[in-house]
Motif scaffolding. Structure first.
Motif, PDB file in Angstrom:
ATOM      1  N   ARG A  19       0.829  -1.205   0.000  1.00  0.00           N
ATOM      2  CA  ARG A  19       0.000   0.000   0.000  1.00  0.00           C
ATOM      3  C   ARG A  19       0.865   1.258   0.000  1.00  0.00           C
ATOM      4  N   ARG A  20       1.990   1.216   0.712  1.00  0.00           N
ATOM      5  CA  ARG A  20       2.899   2.371   0.680  1.00  0.00           C
ATOM      6  C   ARG A  20       3.443   2.579  -0.731  1.00  0.00           C
ATOM      7  N   SER A  21       3.755   1.488  -1.404  1.00  0.00           N
ATOM      8  CA  SER A  21       4.253   1.583  -2.784  1.00  0.00           C
ATOM      9  C   SER A  21       3.178   2.112  -3.728  1.00  0.00           C
ATOM     10  N   VAL A  22       1.943   1.696  -3.518  1.00  0.00           N
ATOM     11  CA  VAL A  22       0.832   2.199  -4.335  1.00  0.00           C
ATOM     12  C   VAL A  22       0.707   3.711  -4.142  1.00  0.00           C
ATOM     13  N   LEU A  23       0.822   4.163  -2.913  1.00  0.00           N
ATOM     14  CA  LEU A  23       0.748   5.612  -2.657  1.00  0.00           C
ATOM     15  C   LEU A  23       1.865   6.351  -3.382  1.00  0.00           C
ATOM     16  N   GLN A  24       3.059   5.779  -3.392  1.00  0.00           N
ATOM     17  CA  GLN A  24       4.173   6.418  -4.097  1.00  0.00           C
ATOM     18  C   GLN A  24       3.912   6.486  -5.597  1.00  0.00           C
ATOM     19  N   LEU A  25       3.338   5.437  -6.159  1.00  0.00           N
ATOM     20  CA  LEU A  25       2.980   5.461  -7.582  1.00  0.00           C
ATOM     21  C   LEU A  25       1.962   6.555  -7.880  1.00  0.00           C
ATOM     22  N   LEU A  26       0.944   6.619  -7.037  1.00  0.00           N
ATOM     23  CA  LEU A  26      -0.120   7.594  -7.265  1.00  0.00           C
ATOM     24  C   LEU A  26       0.328   9.026  -6.985  1.00  0.00           C
ATOM     25  N   ALA A  27       1.433   9.183  -6.258  1.00  0.00           N
ATOM     26  CA  ALA A  27       1.966  10.524  -6.017  1.00  0.00           C
ATOM     27  C   ALA A  27       2.482  11.131  -7.322  1.00  0.00           C
ATOM     28  N   ARG A  28       2.890  10.263  -8.253  1.00  0.00           N
ATOM     29  CA  ARG A  28       3.398  10.733  -9.549  1.00  0.00           C
ATOM     30  C   ARG A  28       2.272  11.172 -10.471  1.00  0.00           C
ATOM     31  N   ASN A  29       1.222  10.354 -10.553  1.00  0.00           N
ATOM     32  CA  ASN A  29       0.053  10.715 -11.367  1.00  0.00           C
ATOM     33  C   ASN A  29      -1.087   9.729 -11.115  1.00  0.00           C
ATOM     34  N   ASP A  30      -2.272  10.104 -11.525  1.00  0.00           N
ATOM     35  CA  ASP A  30      -3.442   9.239 -11.411  1.00  0.00           C
ATOM     36  C   ASP A  30      -3.230   8.023 -12.315  1.00  0.00           C
ATOM     37  N   MET A  31      -3.745   6.885 -11.880  1.00  0.00           N
ATOM     38  CA  MET A  31      -3.531   5.663 -12.646  1.00  0.00           C
ATOM     39  C   MET A  31      -4.743   4.747 -12.567  1.00  0.00           C
ATOM     40  N   PRO A  32      -4.982   3.985 -13.638  1.00  0.00           N
ATOM     41  CA  PRO A  32      -6.008   2.939 -13.566  1.00  0.00           C
ATOM     42  C   PRO A  32      -5.418   1.710 -12.882  1.00  0.00           C
ATOM     43  N   ILE A  33      -6.282   0.829 -12.433  1.00  0.00           N
ATOM     44  CA  ILE A  33      -5.822  -0.357 -11.706  1.00  0.00           C
ATOM     45  C   ILE A  33      -4.904  -1.237 -12.559  1.00  0.00           C
ATOM     46  N   VAL A  34      -5.136  -1.263 -13.877  1.00  0.00           N
ATOM     47  CA  VAL A  34      -4.284  -2.065 -14.761  1.00  0.00           C
ATOM     48  C   VAL A  34      -2.837  -1.572 -14.673  1.00  0.00           C
ATOM     49  N   ALA A  35      -2.637  -0.275 -14.736  1.00  0.00           N
ATOM     50  CA  ALA A  35      -1.289   0.297 -14.673  1.00  0.00           C
ATOM     51  C   ALA A  35      -0.671   0.107 -13.289  1.00  0.00           C
ATOM     52  N   ILE A  36      -1.483   0.220 -12.259  1.00  0.00           N
ATOM     53  CA  ILE A  36      -0.976   0.008 -10.897  1.00  0.00           C
ATOM     54  C   ILE A  36      -0.524  -1.446 -10.749  1.00  0.00           C
ATOM     55  N   SER A  37      -1.353  -2.368 -11.209  1.00  0.00           N
ATOM     56  CA  SER A  37      -1.069  -3.801 -11.081  1.00  0.00           C
ATOM     57  C   SER A  37       0.211  -4.219 -11.785  1.00  0.00           C
ATOM     58  N   GLU A  38       0.553  -3.538 -12.858  1.00  0.00           N
ATOM     59  CA  GLU A  38       1.767  -3.880 -13.610  1.00  0.00           C
ATOM     60  C   GLU A  38       3.041  -3.691 -12.784  1.00  0.00           C
ATOM     61  N   ASN A  39       2.946  -2.939 -11.703  1.00  0.00           N
ATOM     62  CA  ASN A  39       4.104  -2.658 -10.859  1.00  0.00           C
ATOM     63  C   ASN A  39       4.284  -3.656  -9.719  1.00  0.00           C
ATOM     64  N   PHE A  40       3.404  -4.651  -9.635  1.00  0.00           N
ATOM     65  CA  PHE A  40       3.435  -5.582  -8.508  1.00  0.00           C
ATOM     66  C   PHE A  40       3.251  -7.016  -8.978  1.00  0.00           C
TER      67      PHE A  40
END
Length: 110
Positions: A19-40
């Motif tokens: 969840r901390r990593s997700v917050l760091q990703l979203l700090a850069r820009n808004d993202m759909p779940i598909v793009a978020i999932s690609e990082n994990f």
């Protein structure tokens, strides 16, 4: 009977490293779940559960854009964490000052 609504607090929400990593990703820009999932190395279902906890804590929000749901960071609730940590900041400053004094006195015997 409806299931009770469980609200997660900020501390509980950020306790998980994903969840901390997700917050760091979203700090850069808004993202759909598909793009978020690609990082994990997790399923979209697992990422969705993490996003739900972050949303319940008020740290992320979602909005529908066409067929896509985009998630965005809302860092305001992190102020609670910042305030809590600030309380202990003087403790650490005092401890570090004592350690510095100890080290300086130990290396410069009189």
């Amino acid at each position: 009977m409806a299931a009770p609504v469980i609200k997660h607090d900020v501390f509980q929400a950020i306790a998980d490293p994903t969840r901390r990593s997700v917050l760091q990703l979203l700090a850069r820009n808004d993202m759909p779940i598909v793009a978020i999932s690609e990082n994990f190395p997790l399923s979209r279902t697992a990422i969705n559960k993490h996003l739900h906890i972050l949303s319940d804590a008020g740290l992320v929000s979602s909005r529908r854009i066409g067929r896509e749901t985009r998630y965005s960071l809302h860092p305001e609730p992190l102020a609670e964490l910042k305030d809590w940590l600030a309380f202990f900041e003087t403790y650490w400053e005092d401890r570090l000052s004592l350690l510095k004094e100890f080290v300086e006195n130990d290396t410069n015997p009189q």
